[in-house]
Design a protein around this motif. Structure first.
Motif, PDB file in Angstrom:
ATOM      1  N   ALA A   9       0.814  -1.223   0.000  1.00 40.34           N
ATOM      2  CA  ALA A   9       0.000   0.000   0.000  1.00 40.34           C
ATOM      3  C   ALA A   9       0.844   1.268   0.000  1.00 40.34           C
ATOM      4  CB  ALA A   9      -0.936  -0.006   1.207  1.00 40.34           C
ATOM      5  N   VAL A  10       2.056   1.198  -0.557  1.00 42.25           N
ATOM      6  CA  VAL A  10       2.942   2.358  -0.538  1.00 42.25           C
ATOM      7  C   VAL A  10       2.346   3.529  -1.312  1.00 42.25           C
ATOM      8  CG1 VAL A  10       5.180   3.254  -1.274  1.00 42.25           C
ATOM      9  CG2 VAL A  10       5.035   0.996  -0.204  1.00 42.25           C
ATOM     10  N   VAL A  11       1.889   3.302  -2.525  1.00 39.47           N
ATOM     11  CA  VAL A  11       1.347   4.393  -3.347  1.00 39.47           C
ATOM     12  C   VAL A  11       0.078   4.980  -2.743  1.00 39.47           C
ATOM     13  CG1 VAL A  11       0.377   5.007  -5.595  1.00 39.47           C
ATOM     14  CG2 VAL A  11       2.438   3.583  -5.473  1.00 39.47           C
ATOM     15  N   PRO A  12      -0.909   4.153  -2.353  1.00 36.97           N
ATOM     16  CA  PRO A  12      -2.087   4.730  -1.690  1.00 36.97           C
ATOM     17  C   PRO A  12      -1.728   5.514  -0.431  1.00 36.97           C
ATOM     18  CG  PRO A  12      -2.541   2.476  -2.344  1.00 36.97           C
ATOM     19  CD  PRO A  12      -1.078   2.699  -2.569  1.00 36.97           C
ATOM     20  N   SER A  13      -0.738   5.039   0.323  1.00 39.78           N
ATOM     21  CA  SER A  13      -0.329   5.746   1.537  1.00 39.78           C
ATOM     22  C   SER A  13       0.242   7.117   1.200  1.00 39.78           C
ATOM     23  CB  SER A  13       0.712   4.929   2.310  1.00 39.78           C
ATOM     24  OG  SER A  13       0.152   3.733   2.812  1.00 39.78           O
ATOM     25  N   LYS A  14       1.044   7.196   0.154  1.00 36.38           N
ATOM     26  CA  LYS A  14       1.616   8.477  -0.251  1.00 36.38           C
ATOM     27  C   LYS A  14       0.516   9.453  -0.664  1.00 36.38           C
ATOM     28  CE  LYS A  14       6.233   6.929  -1.653  1.00 36.38           C
ATOM     29  NZ  LYS A  14       6.898   7.665  -0.552  1.00 36.38           N
ATOM     30  N   ILE A  15      -0.508   8.947  -1.324  1.00 35.61           N
ATOM     31  CA  ILE A  15      -1.631   9.798  -1.722  1.00 35.61           C
ATOM     32  C   ILE A  15      -2.350  10.326  -0.488  1.00 35.61           C
ATOM     33  CG2 ILE A  15      -3.910   9.796  -2.814  1.00 35.61           C
ATOM     34  CD1 ILE A  15      -2.774   7.842  -4.888  1.00 35.61           C
ATOM     35  N   LEU A  16      -2.613   9.435   0.477  1.00 31.67           N
ATOM     36  CA  LEU A  16      -3.296   9.853   1.702  1.00 31.67           C
ATOM     37  C   LEU A  16      -2.476  10.871   2.474  1.00 31.67           C
ATOM     38  CD1 LEU A  16      -4.686   6.411   2.966  1.00 31.67           C
ATOM     39  CD2 LEU A  16      -6.001   8.281   1.953  1.00 31.67           C
ATOM     40  N   MET A  17      -1.173  10.653   2.565  1.00 30.94           N
ATOM     41  CA  MET A  17      -0.310  11.578   3.304  1.00 30.94           C
ATOM     42  C   MET A  17      -0.262  12.949   2.628  1.00 30.94           C
ATOM     43  SD  MET A  17       0.458   9.884   5.915  1.00 30.94           S
ATOM     44  CE  MET A  17       0.295   8.157   6.371  1.00 30.94           C
ATOM     45  N   GLN A  18      -0.154  12.956   1.288  1.00 32.32           N
ATOM     46  CA  GLN A  18      -0.123  14.241   0.590  1.00 32.32           C
ATOM     47  C   GLN A  18      -1.483  14.937   0.692  1.00 32.32           C
ATOM     48  OE1 GLN A  18       2.656  15.803  -0.881  1.00 32.32           O
ATOM     49  NE2 GLN A  18       1.187  17.488  -0.725  1.00 32.32           N
ATOM     50  N   ALA A  19      -2.560  14.167   0.689  1.00 33.67           N
ATOM     51  CA  ALA A  19      -3.888  14.762   0.868  1.00 33.67           C
ATOM     52  C   ALA A  19      -3.982  15.436   2.233  1.00 33.67           C
ATOM     53  CB  ALA A  19      -4.972  13.690   0.724  1.00 33.67           C
ATOM     54  N   ALA A  20      -3.383  14.814   3.255  1.00 32.47           N
ATOM     55  CA  ALA A  20      -3.381  15.411   4.595  1.00 32.47           C
ATOM     56  C   ALA A  20      -2.548  16.692   4.617  1.00 32.47           C
ATOM     57  CB  ALA A  20      -2.834  14.414   5.620  1.00 32.47           C
ATOM     58  N   VAL A  21      -1.405  16.681   3.938  1.00 31.11           N
ATOM     59  CA  VAL A  21      -0.569  17.882   3.855  1.00 31.11           C
ATOM     60  C   VAL A  21      -1.327  19.001   3.149  1.00 31.11           C
ATOM     61  CG1 VAL A  21       1.521  18.869   2.796  1.00 31.11           C
ATOM     62  CG2 VAL A  21       1.625  16.652   3.965  1.00 31.11           C
ATOM     63  N   ASP A  22      -2.006  18.666   2.053  1.00 31.91           N
ATOM     64  CA  ASP A  22      -2.773  19.668   1.312  1.00 31.91           C
ATOM     65  C   ASP A  22      -3.896  20.261   2.161  1.00 31.91           C
ATOM     66  OD1 ASP A  22      -1.185  19.174  -0.841  1.00 31.91           O
ATOM     67  OD2 ASP A  22      -2.680  18.061  -2.000  1.00 31.91           O
ATOM     68  N   LEU A  23      -4.406  19.453   3.114  1.00 33.91           N
ATOM     69  CA  LEU A  23      -5.522  19.901   3.946  1.00 33.91           C
ATOM     70  C   LEU A  23      -5.085  20.898   5.016  1.00 33.91           C
ATOM     71  CD1 LEU A  23      -8.596  19.136   4.135  1.00 33.91           C
ATOM     72  CD2 LEU A  23      -7.952  17.569   5.977  1.00 33.91           C
ATOM     73  N   LEU A  24      -3.802  20.900   5.353  1.00 32.45           N
ATOM     74  CA  LEU A  24      -3.311  21.818   6.382  1.00 32.45           C
ATOM     75  C   LEU A  24      -3.532  23.268   5.982  1.00 32.45           C
ATOM     76  CD1 LEU A  24       0.160  20.228   7.257  1.00 32.45           C
ATOM     77  CD2 LEU A  24      -1.740  20.510   8.868  1.00 32.45           C
ATOM     78  N   PRO A  25      -3.772  24.155   6.957  1.00 30.23           N
ATOM     79  CA  PRO A  25      -3.781  25.586   6.647  1.00 30.23           C
ATOM     80  C   PRO A  25      -2.426  25.991   6.072  1.00 30.23           C
ATOM     81  CG  PRO A  25      -4.591  25.165   8.880  1.00 30.23           C
ATOM     82  CD  PRO A  25      -4.012  23.877   8.380  1.00 30.23           C
ATOM     83  N   ASP A  26      -2.405  26.992   5.221  1.00 31.01           N
ATOM     84  CA  ASP A  26      -1.151  27.406   4.588  1.00 31.01           C
ATOM     85  C   ASP A  26      -0.070  27.703   5.622  1.00 31.01           C
ATOM     86  OD1 ASP A  26      -2.318  27.144   2.126  1.00 31.01           O
ATOM     87  OD2 ASP A  26      -2.719  29.282   1.861  1.00 31.01           O
TER      88      ASP A  26
ATOM     89  N   GLU B  32       3.537  25.800   5.964  1.00 31.19           N
ATOM     90  CA  GLU B  32       4.791  26.557   5.871  1.00 31.19           C
ATOM     91  C   GLU B  32       5.666  26.332   7.101  1.00 31.19           C
ATOM     92  OE1 GLU B  32       3.509  30.534   5.257  1.00 31.19           O
ATOM     93  OE2 GLU B  32       2.754  30.150   3.219  1.00 31.19           O
ATOM     94  N   MET B  33       5.045  26.261   8.291  1.00 32.17           N
ATOM     95  CA  MET B  33       5.827  25.994   9.491  1.00 32.17           C
ATOM     96  C   MET B  33       6.544  24.648   9.397  1.00 32.17           C
ATOM     97  SD  MET B  33       3.498  27.372  12.687  1.00 32.17           S
ATOM     98  CE  MET B  33       4.807  26.985  13.885  1.00 32.17           C
ATOM     99  N   HIS B  34       5.871  23.661   8.850  1.00 35.05           N
ATOM    100  CA  HIS B  34       6.463  22.330   8.708  1.00 35.05           C
ATOM    101  C   HIS B  34       7.488  22.281   7.569  1.00 35.05           C
ATOM    102  CE1 HIS B  34       4.560  19.584  11.532  1.00 35.05           C
ATOM    103  NE2 HIS B  34       3.377  20.120  11.291  1.00 35.05           N
ATOM    104  N   GLY B  35       7.482  23.311   6.717  1.00 34.81           N
ATOM    105  CA  GLY B  35       8.375  23.268   5.560  1.00 34.81           C
ATOM    106  C   GLY B  35       7.900  22.305   4.497  1.00 34.81           C
ATOM    107  N   LEU B  36       6.591  22.057   4.466  1.00 33.94           N
ATOM    108  CA  LEU B  36       6.009  21.135   3.500  1.00 33.94           C
ATOM    109  C   LEU B  36       5.401  21.907   2.339  1.00 33.94           C
ATOM    110  CD1 LEU B  36       4.212  18.799   6.060  1.00 33.94           C
ATOM    111  CD2 LEU B  36       6.303  18.271   4.774  1.00 33.94           C
ATOM    112  N   LYS B  37       5.236  21.236   1.219  1.00 35.06           N
ATOM    113  CA  LYS B  37       4.674  21.878   0.039  1.00 35.06           C
ATOM    114  C   LYS B  37       3.347  21.234  -0.324  1.00 35.06           C
ATOM    115  CE  LYS B  37       9.124  23.177  -2.026  1.00 35.06           C
ATOM    116  NZ  LYS B  37       9.990  23.045  -3.224  1.00 35.06           N
ATOM    117  N   ALA B  38       2.425  22.074  -0.793  1.00 33.02           N
ATOM    118  CA  ALA B  38       1.181  21.543  -1.330  1.00 33.02           C
ATOM    119  C   ALA B  38       1.496  20.831  -2.642  1.00 33.02           C
ATOM    120  CB  ALA B  38       0.182  22.665  -1.563  1.00 33.02           C
ATOM    121  N   SER B  39       0.612  19.957  -3.073  1.00 34.50           N
ATOM    122  CA  SER B  39       0.897  19.170  -4.264  1.00 34.50           C
ATOM    123  C   SER B  39       0.872  19.993  -5.552  1.00 34.50           C
ATOM    124  CB  SER B  39      -0.096  18.003  -4.371  1.00 34.50           C
ATOM    125  OG  SER B  39      -1.409  18.454  -4.222  1.00 34.50           O
ATOM    126  N   ARG B  40       0.233  21.165  -5.531  1.00 37.13           N
ATOM    127  CA  ARG B  40       0.202  22.076  -6.671  1.00 37.13           C
ATOM    128  C   ARG B  40      -0.183  21.356  -7.961  1.00 37.13           C
ATOM    129  NH1 ARG B  40       5.559  25.718  -5.119  1.00 37.13           N
ATOM    130  NH2 ARG B  40       4.682  26.556  -3.180  1.00 37.13           N
TER     131      ARG B  40
END
Length: 290
Positions: A223-240, A244-252
Protein backbone atom coordinates in the motif's frame (compact mmCIF):
# COMPACT_ATOMS: atom_id res chain seq x y z
CA UNK A 1 -14.62 -16.83 -5.25
CA UNK A 2 -13.59 -14.30 -2.61
CA UNK A 3 -16.08 -11.45 -2.24
CA UNK A 4 -14.10 -8.27 -3.06
CA UNK A 5 -16.21 -6.20 -0.68
CA UNK A 6 -15.62 -8.62 2.18
CA UNK A 7 -11.91 -8.73 1.36
CA UNK A 8 -11.59 -4.94 1.57
CA UNK A 9 -13.58 -4.84 4.80
CA UNK A 10 -11.26 -7.48 6.29
CA UNK A 11 -8.19 -5.45 5.34
CA UNK A 12 -9.61 -2.31 6.95
CA UNK A 13 -10.61 -4.24 10.06
CA UNK A 14 -7.07 -5.60 10.43
CA UNK A 15 -5.64 -2.12 9.93
CA UNK A 16 -7.57 -0.57 12.82
CA UNK A 17 -7.91 -3.58 15.12
CA UNK A 18 -5.02 -5.56 16.59
CA UNK A 19 -6.35 -9.12 16.54
CA UNK A 20 -3.49 -10.28 18.79
CA UNK A 21 -4.97 -8.08 21.52
CA UNK A 22 -8.54 -9.19 20.89
CA UNK A 23 -9.55 -5.91 19.22
CA UNK A 24 -12.83 -5.90 17.33
CA UNK A 25 -14.63 -3.21 15.32
CA UNK A 26 -16.84 -0.96 17.43
CA UNK A 27 -20.53 -1.80 17.18
CA UNK A 28 -22.85 1.06 16.31
CA UNK A 29 -25.53 1.55 18.93
CA UNK A 30 -28.66 3.68 19.14
CA UNK A 31 -27.86 4.31 22.82
CA UNK A 32 -24.51 5.91 22.01
CA UNK A 33 -23.39 9.25 23.38
CA UNK A 34 -24.62 10.80 20.11
CA UNK A 35 -27.77 9.86 18.20
CA UNK A 36 -27.51 7.98 14.89
CA UNK A 37 -28.72 11.10 13.03
CA UNK A 38 -26.01 13.29 14.59
CA UNK A 39 -23.46 15.03 12.39
CA UNK A 40 -20.68 13.24 14.25
CA UNK A 41 -21.96 9.85 13.07
CA UNK A 42 -21.82 11.13 9.49
CA UNK A 43 -18.34 12.67 9.73
CA UNK A 44 -16.68 9.84 11.63
CA UNK A 45 -18.04 6.97 9.55
CA UNK A 46 -15.76 7.26 6.54
CA UNK A 47 -12.45 5.38 6.56
CA UNK A 48 -10.46 7.46 4.07
CA UNK A 49 -11.50 10.88 5.35
CA UNK A 50 -10.77 9.80 8.93
CA UNK A 51 -7.28 8.65 7.89
CA UNK A 52 -6.59 11.93 6.10
CA UNK A 53 -8.04 13.92 8.99
CA UNK A 54 -6.11 11.85 11.51
CA UNK A 55 -2.76 12.56 9.86
CA UNK A 56 -3.70 16.22 9.41
CA UNK A 57 -4.57 16.50 13.12
CA UNK A 58 -1.24 14.93 14.16
CA UNK A 59 0.66 17.44 12.02
CA UNK A 60 -1.30 20.31 13.56
CA UNK A 61 -1.10 19.07 17.15
CA UNK A 62 2.67 18.53 17.11
CA UNK A 63 3.22 22.22 16.33
CA UNK A 64 2.63 22.78 20.04
CA UNK A 65 5.87 21.89 21.83
CA UNK A 66 4.08 20.45 24.87
CA UNK A 67 1.97 18.08 22.76
CA UNK A 68 5.05 17.00 20.87
CA UNK A 69 6.95 16.46 24.12
CA UNK A 70 4.29 14.06 25.36
CA UNK A 71 4.78 11.93 22.24
CA UNK A 72 8.57 12.29 22.32
CA UNK A 73 8.99 11.43 26.00
CA UNK A 74 6.22 8.90 26.58
CA UNK A 75 5.63 6.84 23.44
CA UNK A 76 7.39 4.41 21.14
CA UNK A 77 6.56 6.52 18.10
CA UNK A 78 9.77 5.64 16.22
CA UNK A 79 8.85 1.96 16.11
CA UNK A 80 5.05 2.07 15.96
CA UNK A 81 3.62 5.34 14.68
CA UNK A 82 0.61 3.42 13.34
CA UNK A 83 -0.32 2.57 16.91
CA UNK A 84 -1.04 6.24 17.60
CA UNK A 85 -3.34 6.53 14.58
CA UNK A 86 -5.02 3.28 15.61
CA UNK A 87 -5.60 4.46 19.20
CA UNK A 88 -7.01 7.78 17.99
CA UNK A 89 -9.35 5.98 15.59
CA UNK A 90 -10.51 3.65 18.36
CA UNK A 91 -11.15 6.57 20.71
CA UNK A 92 -13.22 8.37 18.07
CA UNK A 93 -15.19 5.23 17.22
CA UNK A 94 -15.92 4.35 20.84
CA UNK A 95 -17.00 7.85 21.83
CA UNK A 96 -19.14 8.25 18.69
CA UNK A 97 -20.81 4.88 18.15
CA UNK A 98 -20.48 2.69 21.24
CA UNK A 99 -22.82 2.64 24.24
CA UNK A 100 -22.69 5.95 26.14
CA UNK A 101 -21.32 4.14 29.21
CA UNK A 102 -18.45 2.79 27.11
CA UNK A 103 -17.76 6.28 25.77
CA UNK A 104 -17.47 7.61 29.32
CA UNK A 105 -15.27 4.65 30.27
CA UNK A 106 -12.72 5.19 27.51
CA UNK A 107 -12.61 8.92 28.26
CA UNK A 108 -11.90 8.08 31.91
CA UNK A 109 -9.09 5.74 30.85
CA UNK A 110 -7.54 8.42 28.65
CA UNK A 111 -7.66 10.94 31.49
CA UNK A 112 -6.03 8.41 33.81
CA UNK A 113 -3.23 7.86 31.28
CA UNK A 114 -2.78 11.62 30.95
CA UNK A 115 -2.29 11.86 34.71
CA UNK A 116 1.04 10.04 34.28
CA UNK A 117 2.26 11.97 31.24
CA UNK A 118 4.36 14.97 32.24
CA UNK A 119 7.86 16.29 31.88
CA UNK A 120 9.98 19.27 30.93
CA UNK A 121 10.42 20.94 27.56
CA UNK A 122 13.95 21.55 26.21
CA UNK A 123 13.70 25.16 27.43
CA UNK A 124 12.90 24.02 30.97
CA UNK A 125 9.14 24.66 30.83
CA UNK A 126 7.15 21.94 32.60
CA UNK A 127 4.22 20.30 30.80
CA UNK A 128 1.33 18.03 31.78
CA UNK A 129 -0.80 16.08 29.31
CA UNK A 130 -3.90 16.77 31.42
CA UNK A 131 -3.34 20.55 31.30
CA UNK A 132 -6.80 21.91 30.31
CA UNK A 133 -5.22 24.54 28.07
CA UNK A 134 -3.16 21.95 26.22
CA UNK A 135 -6.17 19.67 25.87
CA UNK A 136 -8.03 22.54 24.20
CA UNK A 137 -5.41 22.66 21.45
CA UNK A 138 -5.48 18.89 20.95
CA UNK A 139 -9.28 18.95 20.80
CA UNK A 140 -9.73 21.81 18.35
CA UNK A 141 -6.96 20.57 16.04
CA UNK A 142 -8.57 17.16 15.90
CA UNK A 143 -12.12 18.41 15.37
CA UNK A 144 -11.15 20.83 12.60
CA UNK A 145 -9.05 18.21 10.84
CA UNK A 146 -11.70 15.49 10.81
CA UNK A 147 -14.40 17.89 9.69
CA UNK A 148 -12.31 19.46 6.94
CA UNK A 149 -11.30 16.04 5.62
CA UNK A 150 -14.96 15.03 5.49
CA UNK A 151 -15.93 18.23 3.67
CA UNK A 152 -13.05 17.86 1.18
CA UNK A 153 -13.61 14.20 0.32
CA UNK A 154 -17.11 13.36 1.53
CA UNK A 155 -19.54 16.27 1.60
CA UNK A 156 -18.28 19.40 -0.19
CA UNK A 157 -21.66 21.13 0.12
CA UNK A 158 -21.96 20.63 3.89
CA UNK A 159 -23.90 23.54 5.37
CA UNK A 160 -22.41 25.93 7.91
CA UNK A 161 -25.23 24.94 10.27
CA UNK A 162 -24.16 21.29 10.13
CA UNK A 163 -20.54 22.30 10.64
CA UNK A 164 -21.54 24.28 13.72
CA UNK A 165 -23.56 21.33 14.97
CA UNK A 166 -20.51 19.10 14.59
CA UNK A 167 -18.41 21.40 16.77
CA UNK A 168 -21.25 21.54 19.29
CA UNK A 169 -21.36 17.75 19.46
CA UNK A 170 -17.60 17.43 19.74
CA UNK A 171 -17.61 20.03 22.52
CA UNK A 172 -19.24 17.34 24.69
CA UNK A 173 -16.13 15.18 24.26
CA UNK A 174 -13.77 18.10 24.75
CA UNK A 175 -15.31 19.02 28.08
CA UNK A 176 -15.37 15.41 29.27
CA UNK A 177 -11.69 15.00 28.40
CA UNK A 178 -10.89 18.11 30.44
CA UNK A 179 -10.30 20.93 27.94
CA UNK A 180 -11.00 24.39 29.34
CA UNK A 181 -11.76 26.25 26.09
CA UNK A 182 -14.00 24.23 23.80
CA UNK A 183 -15.44 25.70 20.58
CA UNK A 184 -19.12 25.18 19.90
CA UNK A 185 -19.15 26.58 16.35
CA UNK A 186 -16.90 26.81 13.32
CA UNK A 187 -16.19 30.48 14.01
CA UNK A 188 -15.22 29.72 17.62
CA UNK A 189 -12.89 26.94 16.43
CA UNK A 190 -11.14 29.22 13.97
CA UNK A 191 -10.80 31.94 16.62
CA UNK A 192 -9.33 29.47 19.11
CA UNK A 193 -6.75 28.25 16.59
CA UNK A 194 -5.78 31.86 15.90
CA UNK A 195 -5.23 32.44 19.63
CA UNK A 196 -2.96 29.38 19.84
CA UNK A 197 -0.76 30.32 16.89
CA UNK A 198 1.74 32.42 18.93
CA UNK A 199 2.40 29.30 21.06
CA UNK A 200 3.30 27.11 18.09
CA UNK A 201 6.84 26.36 16.92
CA UNK A 202 8.94 23.93 14.90
CA UNK A 203 12.29 22.41 15.85
CA UNK A 204 14.30 19.30 14.99
CA UNK A 205 11.96 17.13 17.05
CA UNK A 206 8.91 18.39 15.14
CA UNK A 207 10.62 17.64 11.85
CA UNK A 208 11.62 14.14 12.94
CA UNK A 209 8.15 13.16 14.12
CA UNK A 210 6.45 14.72 11.08
CA UNK A 211 8.82 12.81 8.82
CA UNK A 212 7.97 9.53 10.53
CA UNK A 213 4.25 10.24 10.20
CA UNK A 214 4.41 11.14 6.51
CA UNK A 215 6.76 8.31 5.49
CA UNK A 216 4.80 5.46 7.01
CA UNK A 217 2.80 2.96 4.97
CA UNK A 218 -0.81 2.66 6.05
CA UNK A 219 -1.70 -1.00 5.68
CA UNK A 220 0.33 -3.81 4.05
CA UNK A 221 3.69 -3.16 2.33
CA UNK A 222 1.88 -3.16 -1.04
CA UNK A 223 0.00 0.00 0.00
CA UNK A 224 2.94 2.36 -0.54
CA UNK A 225 1.35 4.39 -3.35
CA UNK A 226 -2.09 4.73 -1.69
CA UNK A 227 -0.33 5.75 1.54
CA UNK A 228 1.62 8.48 -0.25
CA UNK A 229 -1.63 9.80 -1.72
CA UNK A 230 -3.30 9.85 1.70
CA UNK A 231 -0.31 11.58 3.30
CA UNK A 232 -0.12 14.24 0.59
CA UNK A 233 -3.89 14.76 0.87
CA UNK A 234 -3.38 15.41 4.59
CA UNK A 235 -0.57 17.88 3.86
CA UNK A 236 -2.77 19.67 1.31
CA UNK A 237 -5.52 19.90 3.95
CA UNK A 238 -3.31 21.82 6.38
CA UNK A 239 -3.78 25.59 6.65
CA UNK A 240 -1.15 27.41 4.59
CA UNK A 241 0.56 28.77 7.72
CA UNK A 242 0.85 25.30 9.28
CA UNK A 243 2.21 23.76 6.09
CA UNK A 244 4.79 26.56 5.87
CA UNK A 245 5.83 25.99 9.49
CA UNK A 246 6.46 22.33 8.71
CA UNK A 247 8.38 23.27 5.56
CA UNK A 248 6.01 21.13 3.50
CA UNK A 249 4.67 21.88 0.04
CA UNK A 250 1.18 21.54 -1.33
CA UNK A 251 0.90 19.17 -4.26
CA UNK A 252 0.20 22.08 -6.67
CA UNK A 253 0.44 20.60 -10.17
CA UNK A 254 -0.07 17.13 -8.71
CA UNK A 255 -3.10 18.25 -6.70
CA UNK A 256 -5.68 16.88 -9.21
CA UNK A 257 -3.98 13.47 -9.12
CA UNK A 258 -3.79 13.49 -5.32
CA UNK A 259 -7.39 14.60 -4.96
CA UNK A 260 -8.72 12.13 -7.51
CA UNK A 261 -6.69 9.33 -5.96
CA UNK A 262 -8.03 10.06 -2.49
CA UNK A 263 -11.59 10.38 -3.81
CA UNK A 264 -11.25 7.06 -5.64
CA UNK A 265 -10.10 5.33 -2.45
CA UNK A 266 -12.94 6.91 -0.48
CA UNK A 267 -15.54 5.81 -3.02
CA UNK A 268 -14.12 2.27 -3.14
CA UNK A 269 -14.26 1.80 0.62
CA UNK A 270 -17.75 3.31 0.83
CA UNK A 271 -18.79 0.74 -1.77
CA UNK A 272 -17.12 -2.01 0.26
CA UNK A 273 -18.93 -1.05 3.47
CA UNK A 274 -22.31 -0.33 1.91
CA UNK A 275 -24.71 -2.84 3.41
CA UNK A 276 -21.99 -4.27 5.66
CA UNK A 277 -22.85 -5.74 9.08
CA UNK A 278 -20.44 -3.10 10.41
CA UNK A 279 -23.09 -0.49 9.58
CA UNK A 280 -25.83 -2.22 11.57
CA UNK A 281 -27.17 -0.11 14.44
CA UNK A 282 -28.19 -2.05 17.53
CA UNK A 283 -31.29 -0.78 19.34
CA UNK A 284 -31.02 0.31 22.99
CA UNK A 285 -30.31 -2.53 25.39
CA UNK A 286 -29.39 -5.07 22.70
CA UNK A 287 -25.89 -6.53 22.49
CA UNK A 288 -24.01 -8.06 19.57
CA UNK A 289 -23.86 -11.85 19.53
CA UNK A 290 -20.31 -13.11 20.08
Amino acid sequence: MLDPRAHLRTQVTRLFNDASKGDRPVTRRADALFAPDSVGWRVHGDVVTMLIGGVDSLLLQMLHAAVLAGVWDHSDFRNDMMARLRSTAKFIARTTYDHADEAHAIIARVRKIHDHVSGTLPDGTPYRANDPHLLSWVHVAEAVSFLDAWIAYGEPTMSRADQDQYFGEMAVIGRLVGADDVPGTRAEAEALIARFRPELKVDHRTREVAGLVLNQTVGPPTAVVPSKILMQAAVDLLPDWAREMHGLKASRLRRPAVREGALAMARTLRWAFDGSPNRRVLPPGQFMDV
